[in-house]
Design a protein around this motif. Sequence first.
Motif, PDB file in Angstrom:
ATOM      1  N   LEU A 195       6.878  66.645 -25.678  1.00 49.19           N
ATOM      2  CA  LEU A 195       6.100  66.475 -24.440  1.00 49.19           C
ATOM      3  C   LEU A 195       5.799  65.020 -24.119  1.00 49.19           C
ATOM      4  O   LEU A 195       5.203  64.729 -23.085  1.00 49.19           O
ATOM      5  CB  LEU A 195       4.782  67.250 -24.554  1.00 49.19           C
ATOM      6  CG  LEU A 195       4.894  68.760 -24.736  1.00 49.19           C
ATOM      7  CD1 LEU A 195       3.518  69.368 -24.986  1.00 49.19           C
ATOM      8  CD2 LEU A 195       5.535  69.405 -23.506  1.00 49.19           C
ATOM      9  N   GLY A 196       6.185  64.113 -25.007  1.00 48.96           N
ATOM     10  CA  GLY A 196       5.888  62.707 -24.775  1.00 48.96           C
ATOM     11  C   GLY A 196       4.395  62.416 -24.792  1.00 48.96           C
ATOM     12  O   GLY A 196       3.907  61.609 -23.991  1.00 48.96           O
ATOM     13  N   LEU A 197       3.675  63.068 -25.692  1.00 47.57           N
ATOM     14  CA  LEU A 197       2.225  62.869 -25.727  1.00 47.57           C
ATOM     15  C   LEU A 197       1.872  61.418 -26.013  1.00 47.57           C
ATOM     16  O   LEU A 197       0.936  60.869 -25.419  1.00 47.57           O
ATOM     17  CB  LEU A 197       1.588  63.787 -26.779  1.00 47.57           C
ATOM     18  CG  LEU A 197       1.732  65.291 -26.534  1.00 47.57           C
ATOM     19  CD1 LEU A 197       1.115  66.083 -27.686  1.00 47.57           C
ATOM     20  CD2 LEU A 197       1.064  65.680 -25.215  1.00 47.57           C
ATOM     21  N   SER A 198       2.628  60.791 -26.902  1.00 48.90           N
ATOM     22  CA  SER A 198       2.388  59.377 -27.222  1.00 48.90           C
ATOM     23  C   SER A 198       3.010  58.455 -26.181  1.00 48.90           C
ATOM     24  O   SER A 198       2.320  57.632 -25.568  1.00 48.90           O
ATOM     25  CB  SER A 198       2.949  59.038 -28.606  1.00 48.90           C
ATOM     26  OG  SER A 198       2.344  59.794 -29.610  1.00 48.90           O
ATOM     27  N   LEU A 199       4.299  58.616 -25.960  1.00 53.61           N
ATOM     28  CA  LEU A 199       5.033  57.672 -25.115  1.00 53.61           C
ATOM     29  C   LEU A 199       4.724  57.835 -23.631  1.00 53.61           C
ATOM     30  O   LEU A 199       4.589  56.860 -22.894  1.00 53.61           O
ATOM     31  CB  LEU A 199       6.534  57.842 -25.346  1.00 53.61           C
ATOM     32  CG  LEU A 199       7.040  57.474 -26.749  1.00 53.61           C
ATOM     33  CD1 LEU A 199       8.533  57.738 -26.860  1.00 53.61           C
ATOM     34  CD2 LEU A 199       6.731  56.003 -27.060  1.00 53.61           C
ATOM     35  N   ARG A 200       4.597  59.053 -23.183  1.00 55.15           N
ATOM     36  CA  ARG A 200       4.408  59.310 -21.753  1.00 55.15           C
ATOM     37  C   ARG A 200       2.936  59.361 -21.348  1.00 55.15           C
ATOM     38  O   ARG A 200       2.559  58.886 -20.276  1.00 55.15           O
ATOM     39  CB  ARG A 200       5.088  60.613 -21.374  1.00 55.15           C
ATOM     40  CG  ARG A 200       5.032  60.940 -19.888  1.00 55.15           C
ATOM     41  CD  ARG A 200       5.815  62.194 -19.583  1.00 55.15           C
ATOM     42  NE  ARG A 200       5.776  62.518 -18.163  1.00 55.15           N
ATOM     43  CZ  ARG A 200       6.336  63.605 -17.635  1.00 55.15           C
ATOM     44  NH1 ARG A 200       6.988  64.454 -18.406  1.00 55.15           N
ATOM     45  NH2 ARG A 200       6.256  63.835 -16.342  1.00 55.15           N
ATOM     46  N   HIS A 201       2.118  59.937 -22.213  1.00 57.49           N
ATOM     47  CA  HIS A 201       0.723  60.175 -21.831  1.00 57.49           C
ATOM     48  C   HIS A 201      -0.288  59.300 -22.570  1.00 57.49           C
ATOM     49  O   HIS A 201      -1.486  59.392 -22.316  1.00 57.49           O
ATOM     50  CB  HIS A 201       0.376  61.648 -22.041  1.00 57.49           C
ATOM     51  CG  HIS A 201       1.158  62.575 -21.164  1.00 57.49           C
ATOM     52  ND1 HIS A 201       0.994  62.613 -19.783  1.00 57.49           N
ATOM     53  CD2 HIS A 201       2.135  63.476 -21.453  1.00 57.49           C
ATOM     54  CE1 HIS A 201       1.822  63.512 -19.271  1.00 57.49           C
ATOM     55  NE2 HIS A 201       2.520  64.049 -20.259  1.00 57.49           N
ATOM     56  N   GLY A 202       0.197  58.453 -23.473  1.00 62.02           N
ATOM     57  CA  GLY A 202      -0.693  57.501 -24.128  1.00 62.02           C
ATOM     58  C   GLY A 202      -1.653  58.104 -25.133  1.00 62.02           C
ATOM     59  O   GLY A 202      -2.694  57.522 -25.435  1.00 62.02           O
ATOM     60  N   LEU A 203      -1.311  59.263 -25.672  1.00 58.81           N
ATOM     61  CA  LEU A 203      -2.188  59.939 -26.630  1.00 58.81           C
ATOM     62  C   LEU A 203      -1.654  59.781 -28.047  1.00 58.81           C
ATOM     63  O   LEU A 203      -0.477  60.017 -28.304  1.00 58.81           O
ATOM     64  CB  LEU A 203      -2.285  61.425 -26.307  1.00 58.81           C
ATOM     65  CG  LEU A 203      -3.176  61.847 -25.143  1.00 58.81           C
ATOM     66  CD1 LEU A 203      -2.908  63.312 -24.796  1.00 58.81           C
ATOM     67  CD2 LEU A 203      -4.648  61.647 -25.483  1.00 58.81           C
ATOM     68  N   ASP A 204      -2.516  59.371 -28.972  1.00 60.21           N
ATOM     69  CA  ASP A 204      -2.171  59.484 -30.376  1.00 60.21           C
ATOM     70  C   ASP A 204      -2.894  60.695 -30.942  1.00 60.21           C
ATOM     71  O   ASP A 204      -3.642  61.385 -30.232  1.00 60.21           O
ATOM     72  CB  ASP A 204      -2.507  58.212 -31.147  1.00 60.21           C
ATOM     73  CG  ASP A 204      -3.992  57.844 -31.069  1.00 60.21           C
ATOM     74  OD1 ASP A 204      -4.802  58.671 -30.613  1.00 60.21           O
ATOM     75  OD2 ASP A 204      -4.331  56.711 -31.471  1.00 60.21           O
ATOM     76  N   GLU A 205      -2.673  60.984 -32.200  1.00 59.45           N
ATOM     77  CA  GLU A 205      -3.269  62.194 -32.779  1.00 59.45           C
ATOM     78  C   GLU A 205      -4.791  62.167 -32.715  1.00 59.45           C
ATOM     79  O   GLU A 205      -5.430  63.160 -32.340  1.00 59.45           O
ATOM     80  CB  GLU A 205      -2.808  62.348 -34.230  1.00 59.45           C
ATOM     81  CG  GLU A 205      -3.299  63.620 -34.896  1.00 59.45           C
ATOM     82  CD  GLU A 205      -2.729  63.792 -36.287  1.00 59.45           C
ATOM     83  OE1 GLU A 205      -3.493  64.194 -37.188  1.00 59.45           O
ATOM     84  OE2 GLU A 205      -1.522  63.529 -36.487  1.00 59.45           O
ATOM     85  N   ALA A 206      -5.368  61.033 -33.061  1.00 58.12           N
ATOM     86  CA  ALA A 206      -6.831  60.918 -33.043  1.00 58.12           C
ATOM     87  C   ALA A 206      -7.383  61.090 -31.634  1.00 58.12           C
ATOM     88  O   ALA A 206      -8.417  61.740 -31.431  1.00 58.12           O
ATOM     89  CB  ALA A 206      -7.263  59.572 -33.620  1.00 58.12           C
ATOM     90  N   GLY A 207      -6.697  60.531 -30.649  1.00 59.71           N
ATOM     91  CA  GLY A 207      -7.144  60.653 -29.264  1.00 59.71           C
ATOM     92  C   GLY A 207      -7.034  62.068 -28.740  1.00 59.71           C
ATOM     93  O   GLY A 207      -7.883  62.530 -27.973  1.00 59.71           O
ATOM     94  N   PHE A 208      -5.982  62.759 -29.164  1.00 57.44           N
ATOM     95  CA  PHE A 208      -5.799  64.150 -28.755  1.00 57.44           C
ATOM     96  C   PHE A 208      -6.919  65.026 -29.320  1.00 57.44           C
ATOM     97  O   PHE A 208      -7.517  65.827 -28.599  1.00 57.44           O
ATOM     98  CB  PHE A 208      -4.433  64.651 -29.260  1.00 57.44           C
ATOM     99  CG  PHE A 208      -4.088  66.057 -28.846  1.00 57.44           C
ATOM    100  CD1 PHE A 208      -3.621  66.332 -27.575  1.00 57.44           C
ATOM    101  CD2 PHE A 208      -4.242  67.103 -29.741  1.00 57.44           C
ATOM    102  CE1 PHE A 208      -3.305  67.631 -27.201  1.00 57.44           C
ATOM    103  CE2 PHE A 208      -3.910  68.399 -29.393  1.00 57.44           C
ATOM    104  CZ  PHE A 208      -3.445  68.667 -28.108  1.00 57.44           C
ATOM    105  N   VAL A 209      -7.224  64.835 -30.597  1.00 61.30           N
ATOM    106  CA  VAL A 209      -8.283  65.623 -31.234  1.00 61.30           C
ATOM    107  C   VAL A 209      -9.639  65.296 -30.621  1.00 61.30           C
ATOM    108  O   VAL A 209     -10.420  66.194 -30.289  1.00 61.30           O
ATOM    109  CB  VAL A 209      -8.297  65.368 -32.762  1.00 61.30           C
ATOM    110  CG1 VAL A 209      -9.520  66.012 -33.402  1.00 61.30           C
ATOM    111  CG2 VAL A 209      -7.024  65.885 -33.403  1.00 61.30           C
ATOM    112  N   ALA A 210      -9.911  64.011 -30.443  1.00 54.67           N
ATOM    113  CA  ALA A 210     -11.208  63.601 -29.886  1.00 54.67           C
ATOM    114  C   ALA A 210     -11.382  64.111 -28.463  1.00 54.67           C
ATOM    115  O   ALA A 210     -12.458  64.545 -28.066  1.00 54.67           O
ATOM    116  CB  ALA A 210     -11.332  62.089 -29.925  1.00 54.67           C
ATOM    117  N   GLY A 211     -10.308  64.056 -27.679  1.00 49.35           N
ATOM    118  CA  GLY A 211     -10.379  64.530 -26.305  1.00 49.35           C
ATOM    119  C   GLY A 211     -10.664  66.015 -26.234  1.00 49.35           C
ATOM    120  O   GLY A 211     -11.475  66.470 -25.410  1.00 49.35           O
ATOM    121  N   ALA A 212     -10.017  66.773 -27.108  1.00 52.57           N
ATOM    122  CA  ALA A 212     -10.200  68.220 -27.104  1.00 52.57           C
ATOM    123  C   ALA A 212     -11.591  68.612 -27.589  1.00 52.57           C
ATOM    124  O   ALA A 212     -12.199  69.549 -27.066  1.00 52.57           O
ATOM    125  CB  ALA A 212      -9.154  68.883 -27.970  1.00 52.57           C
TER     126      ALA A 212
END
Length: 217
Positions: A195-212
């Motif tokens: 999904l390009g979470l890092s490259l396309r959407h600027g999310l790293d694992e920590a950011g994804f978890v924190a956002g959720a």
Amino acid sequence: MPEFDESHQRLTFKLVYYGPAQSGKTTNLMRLHDLLAPDCKGEIMTLETQGDRTLFFDLLPLGFRAPSGALVRLRLFTVPGQVAHDGTRKAVLSRSDGVVFVADSQQVEEQNNAEAFRNLAANVARVGLNFEGMPLVVQFNKRDLPNIVAEEEVRSRWDGTAWPLLFATALTGEGVRETFEQLLRGVFRRYDVDLGLSLRHGLDEAGFVAGALGASH
């Protein structure tokens, strides 16, 4: 695969809590709902029937903005645990992107746990998903009750598997957030490249978890 709505820049993940009847799937979602910040959660919907807490599902729509501006939504469901509702379990499990298997820690429930896990594996295959590649977390709930299987015994059975193993008392909230966080980490790792979470959407694992999780407390 998660759904991406290009026109609305919206990415939706479907996450399912699965397990035997009365193991605490609904309680997990209720406690998780309590922990999450008000601006990142919707209303929880519960349908109760005689003999089982949930007939269809609990729905908890969450959302946060990625650095790219895309809205990331998480739709959380539980499935009914009773054997009679297998068709509903398959319907809810269809197109899911990650699963928490909620087991009951009581010794008398060991057979039900095993049957429910076999049912999960079978239904994942029936709805066309890859069981080995699916983000999955195993939670042993109800640790506050007497006559439970010892933690050492549970670990000896499950530590050789690839799935994170957690212990919880969902009624008080213990282990609920940690279980969900482990699922989020697994979901990120599984779909980051696709999904390009890092490259396309600027999310790293920590950011994804924190956002959720939002500003959970």
